[in-house]
Scaffold this motif. Structure first.
Motif, mmCIF file in Angstrom:
data_model
loop_
_atom_site.group_PDB
_atom_site.id
_atom_site.type_symbol
_atom_site.label_atom_id
_atom_site.label_comp_id
_atom_site.label_asym_id
_atom_site.label_seq_id
_atom_site.Cartn_x
_atom_site.Cartn_y
_atom_site.Cartn_z
ATOM 1 N N THR A 132 -7.296 -12.093 105.262
ATOM 2 C CA THR A 132 -7.614 -10.884 106.018
ATOM 3 C C THR A 132 -6.668 -9.742 105.684
ATOM 4 O O THR A 132 -7.069 -8.572 105.668
ATOM 5 N N MET A 133 -5.398 -10.067 105.396
ATOM 6 C CA MET A 133 -4.431 -9.015 105.085
ATOM 7 C C MET A 133 -4.779 -8.280 103.791
ATOM 8 O O MET A 133 -4.252 -7.201 103.523
ATOM 9 N N GLY A 134 -5.695 -8.849 103.009
ATOM 10 C CA GLY A 134 -6.185 -8.124 101.841
ATOM 11 C C GLY A 134 -6.878 -6.824 102.213
ATOM 12 O O GLY A 134 -7.020 -5.922 101.372
ATOM 13 N N LEU A 135 -7.293 -6.709 103.481
ATOM 14 C CA LEU A 135 -7.919 -5.465 103.931
ATOM 15 C C LEU A 135 -6.968 -4.279 103.813
ATOM 16 O O LEU A 135 -7.410 -3.151 103.593
ATOM 17 N N SER A 136 -5.661 -4.525 103.994
ATOM 18 C CA SER A 136 -4.702 -3.423 103.884
ATOM 19 C C SER A 136 -4.678 -2.871 102.457
ATOM 20 O O SER A 136 -4.720 -1.652 102.245
ATOM 21 N N LEU A 137 -4.589 -3.774 101.472
ATOM 22 C CA LEU A 137 -4.613 -3.342 100.072
ATOM 23 C C LEU A 137 -5.942 -2.673 99.750
ATOM 24 O O LEU A 137 -5.987 -1.622 99.095
ATOM 25 N N MET A 138 -7.037 -3.271 100.208
ATOM 26 C CA MET A 138 -8.365 -2.726 99.931
ATOM 27 C C MET A 138 -8.513 -1.318 100.503
ATOM 28 O O MET A 138 -8.963 -0.391 99.807
ATOM 29 N N ALA A 139 -8.118 -1.149 101.764
ATOM 30 C CA ALA A 139 -8.289 0.155 102.415
ATOM 31 C C ALA A 139 -7.435 1.229 101.742
ATOM 32 O O ALA A 139 -7.905 2.347 101.482
ATOM 33 N N MET A 140 -6.177 0.899 101.434
ATOM 34 C CA MET A 140 -5.315 1.890 100.785
ATOM 35 C C MET A 140 -5.821 2.253 99.395
ATOM 36 O O MET A 140 -5.786 3.418 98.987
ATOM 37 N N GLY A 141 -6.297 1.245 98.646
ATOM 38 C CA GLY A 141 -6.836 1.514 97.319
ATOM 39 C C GLY A 141 -8.067 2.397 97.367
ATOM 40 O O GLY A 141 -8.219 3.326 96.559
ATOM 41 N N LEU A 142 -8.949 2.129 98.319
ATOM 42 C CA LEU A 142 -10.158 2.948 98.448
ATOM 43 C C LEU A 142 -9.819 4.377 98.841
ATOM 44 O O LEU A 142 -10.405 5.331 98.328
ATOM 45 N N PHE A 143 -8.869 4.531 99.773
ATOM 46 C CA PHE A 143 -8.438 5.879 100.156
ATOM 47 C C PHE A 143 -7.844 6.619 98.953
ATOM 48 O O PHE A 143 -8.195 7.767 98.668
ATOM 49 N N ASN A 144 -6.907 5.956 98.270
ATOM 50 C CA ASN A 144 -6.206 6.610 97.161
ATOM 51 C C ASN A 144 -7.151 7.006 96.030
ATOM 52 O O ASN A 144 -6.953 8.040 95.374
ATOM 53 N N SER A 145 -8.155 6.183 95.778
ATOM 54 C CA SER A 145 -9.066 6.468 94.668
ATOM 55 C C SER A 145 -10.040 7.594 94.984
ATOM 56 O O SER A 145 -10.666 8.151 94.071
ATOM 57 N N ARG A 146 -10.164 7.939 96.241
ATOM 58 C CA ARG A 146 -11.135 8.953 96.647
ATOM 59 C C ARG A 146 -10.500 10.232 97.184
ATOM 60 O O ARG A 146 -11.197 11.151 97.585
ATOM 61 N N LEU A 147 -9.174 10.268 97.205
ATOM 62 C CA LEU A 147 -8.461 11.455 97.649
ATOM 63 C C LEU A 147 -7.737 12.091 96.473
ATOM 64 O O LEU A 147 -7.317 11.397 95.547
ATOM 65 N N PRO A 148 -7.563 13.410 96.487
ATOM 66 C CA PRO A 148 -6.810 14.058 95.405
ATOM 67 C C PRO A 148 -5.338 13.674 95.457
ATOM 68 O O PRO A 148 -4.822 13.293 96.510
ATOM 69 N N ASP A 149 -4.662 13.769 94.321
ATOM 70 C CA ASP A 149 -3.246 13.444 94.273
ATOM 71 C C ASP A 149 -2.443 14.425 95.129
ATOM 72 O O ASP A 149 -2.797 15.593 95.244
ATOM 73 N N GLY A 150 -1.357 13.916 95.728
ATOM 74 C CA GLY A 150 -0.499 14.783 96.531
ATOM 75 C C GLY A 150 0.024 14.071 97.762
ATOM 76 O O GLY A 150 -0.475 12.994 98.136
#
Length: 303
Positions: free
Chosen positions: A68-86
């Protein structure tokens, strides 16, 4: 002329608010926050129940928590890949870190860093070899289950065709960010992380109705501060191992060992010891007067 001294009835004793009805007094009593001794006893009982669970029950619950803790990595990766750098994007993406903690704690699965507080308080209340053995059994089983779960979930996230290439790169960047810490930083940040998780457990015992917001607040701050956590971090760093960017020796010695030591020290030897010392000090206070000429003692946390 005869003078009459003003009469002070029980509700209007000096220092108390006059004119309260019996129902209002009861309402005041019910709205009082729980004493530290009550929180200590609540968590101690929870820890004692965990220490009594069978190895099989602990293992499967810990394995589920690791997955279940894989959700943390998954959520952060999805956010980072869809947000601009900064920096603004980092502030938003850090919210994803809370996802795994929310799922694990609300589902009442076994998370190792929670047990650095809950399972330690019974040992501090009754320190003996039997209780110490129960603690090491719990820690060993839960930690192993958590790590197996996180290694499995990171392997699946990398090798199955689930995410696009941009998200895969974001997962790698998260792991690389963790490994930028040297041994001293891994250890020091692990202490803060363990202390924050122990604080979260204590706060939840005080405000059960606000559990979700407490989890989000504490874990969000952990993500913003880049503090190291043995369970979430093992998913992040093992992703690098499965991708061939890092060896297992570096995983265990450069990340896992110092982070684990820091988490245990922060959760057990700092927060738990200080909290237990506070309760022990309170139990030695002199008896209080109950307002009727009688003395009463504060309840003993070790009862």
């Amino acid at each position: 002329m005869e003078k009459h001294e003003p009469r002070l009835d029980a509700p209007e004793e000096e220092g108390k608010t006059p004119g309260l009805s019996s129902d209002e007094k009861e309402e005041v009593h019910e709205n009082q926050p729980p004493r530290a001794a009550v929180l200590h006893e609540t968590i101690r009982i929870q820890g004692d129940h965990e220490l009594e669970r069978t190895v099989a029950a602990l293992w499967w619950s810990a394995l589920a928590a690791g997955l279940t803790m894989g959700l943390s990595l998954m959520a952060m990766g999805l956010f980072n890949s869809r947000l601009p750098d900064g920096e603004t994007s980092k502030v938003i993406a850090s919210l994803g870190y809370s996802a795994g903690f929310l799922a694990v704690i609300l589902a009442r699965q076994q998370l190792f860093t929670e047990n650095t507080l809950t399972a330690v308080l019974p040992i501090m209340s009754k320190p003996n070899l039997g209780n110490l053995g129960r603690l090491f059994k719990l820690w060993g089983v839960v930690l192993a289950g958590n790590l197996v779960g996180t290694l499995l979930v990171s392997y699946v996230m990398l090798h199955l065709p689930i995410f696009d290439a941009k998200t895969d790169v974001a997962f790698l960047e998260i792991g690389r960010k963790v490994m930028e810490n040297n041994l001293s930083e891994m250890f020091s940040k692990g202490i803060i992380s363990g202390w924050m998780i122990a604080t979260m457990v204590w706060m939840i015992a005080s405000q059960e109705s606000a559990k979700m917001w407490i989890i989000i607040l504490v874990t969000y701050l952990m993500a913003l501060g880049d503090f190291t956590h043995i369970v979430v971090g093992s998913a992040e760093v093992s992703y690098l191992v499965w991708a061939g960017e890092l060896g297992w020796k570096a995983f265990w010695l450069d990340f896992a060992a110092p982070t684990l030591a820091g988490n245990i020290i922060g959760g057990s030897f700092i927060f738990a010891l200080i909290s237990h010392a506070q309760i022990r000090s309170e139990s030695g206070l002199p008896p209080k007067d109950d307002g009727q000429g009688k003395s009463r003692k504060e309840p003993n946390a070790d009862a």
